[in-house]
Design an enzyme around this catalytic site. Structure first.
Site, mmCIF file in Angstrom:
data_model
loop_
_atom_site.group_PDB
_atom_site.id
_atom_site.type_symbol
_atom_site.label_atom_id
_atom_site.label_comp_id
_atom_site.label_asym_id
_atom_site.label_seq_id
_atom_site.Cartn_x
_atom_site.Cartn_y
_atom_site.Cartn_z
ATOM 1 N N TYR A 153 59.248 13.189 51.802
ATOM 2 C CA TYR A 153 60.110 13.934 50.881
ATOM 3 C C TYR A 153 60.981 12.979 50.066
ATOM 4 O O TYR A 153 61.026 13.063 48.829
ATOM 5 C CB TYR A 153 60.982 14.907 51.660
ATOM 6 C CG TYR A 153 61.867 15.788 50.793
ATOM 7 C CD1 TYR A 153 61.305 16.684 49.893
ATOM 8 C CD2 TYR A 153 63.250 15.726 50.888
ATOM 9 C CE1 TYR A 153 62.099 17.507 49.103
ATOM 10 C CE2 TYR A 153 64.055 16.543 50.110
ATOM 11 C CZ TYR A 153 63.484 17.424 49.226
ATOM 12 O OH TYR A 153 64.280 18.226 48.443
ATOM 13 N N VAL A 182 65.656 28.535 45.830
ATOM 14 C CA VAL A 182 66.437 28.257 44.624
ATOM 15 C C VAL A 182 65.701 28.719 43.380
ATOM 16 O O VAL A 182 66.291 29.310 42.469
ATOM 17 C CB VAL A 182 66.769 26.754 44.527
ATOM 18 C CG1 VAL A 182 67.422 26.421 43.192
ATOM 19 C CG2 VAL A 182 67.687 26.324 45.671
ATOM 20 N N LYS A 197 60.523 12.276 45.871
ATOM 21 C CA LYS A 197 61.577 12.549 44.898
ATOM 22 C C LYS A 197 61.993 11.279 44.166
ATOM 23 O O LYS A 197 62.269 11.300 42.954
ATOM 24 C CB LYS A 197 62.775 13.185 45.585
ATOM 25 C CG LYS A 197 62.527 14.606 46.079
ATOM 26 C CD LYS A 197 62.242 15.576 44.951
ATOM 27 C CE LYS A 197 62.205 17.012 45.422
ATOM 28 N NZ LYS A 197 61.962 17.977 44.322
ATOM 29 N N ASP A 249 49.195 25.742 41.835
ATOM 30 C CA ASP A 249 49.603 24.506 42.493
ATOM 31 C C ASP A 249 49.809 23.476 41.395
ATOM 32 O O ASP A 249 48.859 22.980 40.795
ATOM 33 C CB ASP A 249 48.536 24.049 43.477
ATOM 34 C CG ASP A 249 48.944 22.794 44.246
ATOM 35 O OD1 ASP A 249 49.942 22.157 43.851
ATOM 36 O OD2 ASP A 249 48.267 22.459 45.233
#
Length: 320
Positions: A152, A12, A156, A56
């Site tokens: 994950y 994306v 988030k 990073d």
């Protein structure tokens, strides 16, 4: 406009970089290439409005080259950096947690330093295996904090909490988007997500591996539509959270059937064990995006699938 895109060499992120450059913006793309690829931004190399720096984000923006790239005032920081597929975040659990925690804080500090707007690319995974359908932004979710997907999901969710905290504590101009399943060219064939997995298997004449009985649903948004929504949100000033995705719901079994037809494959469909915490339903309520942005997906599933298959075919011919 000057913009920073973290994770800008990803599936994306690279499309976001291209769209920003096409709109006349200057773009600094930051990526540690853990899951991104230099080839994704190869078409922008040499463009005077584009600069790539290996970075990073979880380690901050400490290198001389990165600091030099970021020195002029910035208008927008798009924080997309994170492994996003099950294969990637299960292989890189700590890096995933760092991207959502340390990386989000570094991006927020950068935005605050320049008086820029920060947009956090969150995910539909914050809803977990939802008990509300379709999912609205007001739903708090049904998420395991210790399951294999938690690295994950919780990274988030923490990133969202941190972003909201900066907005309340420091007045930082922030926005949160929750991205639902997105597909299209530049997905990696082995990244574990349903569309590239099925397309790869069908083109190779391999069985399509459907998890369980395939009755679980996904709502698939073509990447061009997602990028248009993401940039509309970035320019809107809306704080979010806001769902971005396609509300057209498909079963995984139907996706497999459509891929077989789109590829002309004779591959069979076989059932495999469903992963732990695999969501049974996934469908966004995009009422807010329609009202605030005038946005909704325009590319149909079958049209987007045809474009995706064509891209994967071209990659297969190139490899041959």
């Amino acid at each position: 406009m000057r913009a920073v895109v973290t994770g800008g060499a990803g599936f994306v992120g690279s499309r976001v970089c291209e769209a920003l450059v096409d709109s006349g913006a200057e773009v600094v793309c930051l990526d540690n290439l853990l899951t991104g690829a230099p080839g994704n931004v190869a078409g922008l190399r040499g463009h005077p409005a584009f600069r790539f720096e290996h970075c990073d984000v979880a380690e901050g923006f400490t290198s001389r080259a990165v600091r030099a790239a970021l020195r002029p005032d910035l208008d927008l920081v798009l924080h997309l950096a994170s492994p996003a597929s099950p294969v990637d975040y299960l292989e890189h659990p700590i890096e995933t947690l760092d991207a959502g925690s340390r990386g989000t804080r570094a991006a927020l500090d950068l935005a605050g330093e320049h008086g820029a707007r920060l947009v956090l690319a969150s995910t539909s995974e914050v809803y977990g295996d939802p008990q509300v359908h379709p999912q609205t932004e007001e739903y708090w979710g049904n998420v395991s904090s210790v399951g294999p997907r938690s690295v994950y999901d919780e990274s988030k969710r923490f990133g969202e909490a941190l972003t909201a905290g900066y907005r309340r504590a420091f007045g930082t101009d922030t926005g949160i988007v929750r991205i639902f399943n997105t597909y299209g060219p530049r997905m990696r064939a082995h990244d574990g997500r349903v569309v590239p997995t099925f397309v790869r298997q069908a083109l190779a004449g391999e069985p399509l591996t459907v998890a369980g009985d395939g009755s679980q649903t996904r709502s698939l948004c073509y990447v061009d539509d997602l990028v248009a929504g993401l940039l509309a949100f970035a320019h809107s000033g809306h704080p979010g959270p806001m769902n971005l995705g396609n509300p057209h719901e498909l079963t995984v079994a139907r996706i497999a059937e459509d891929v077989i037809r789109a590829t002309g494959s004779t591959s069979p469909v076989v059932q495999v064990e469903r992963p732990v915490d695999d969501p049974g339903k996934r469908c966004p309520d995009i009422t807010l995006a329609r009202a605030e942005l005038g946005w909704e997906p325009r590319i149909s599933w079958l049209d987007g699938l045809a474009r995706t298959v064509s891209w994967f075919r071209s990659r297969s011919r190139g490899a041959a």
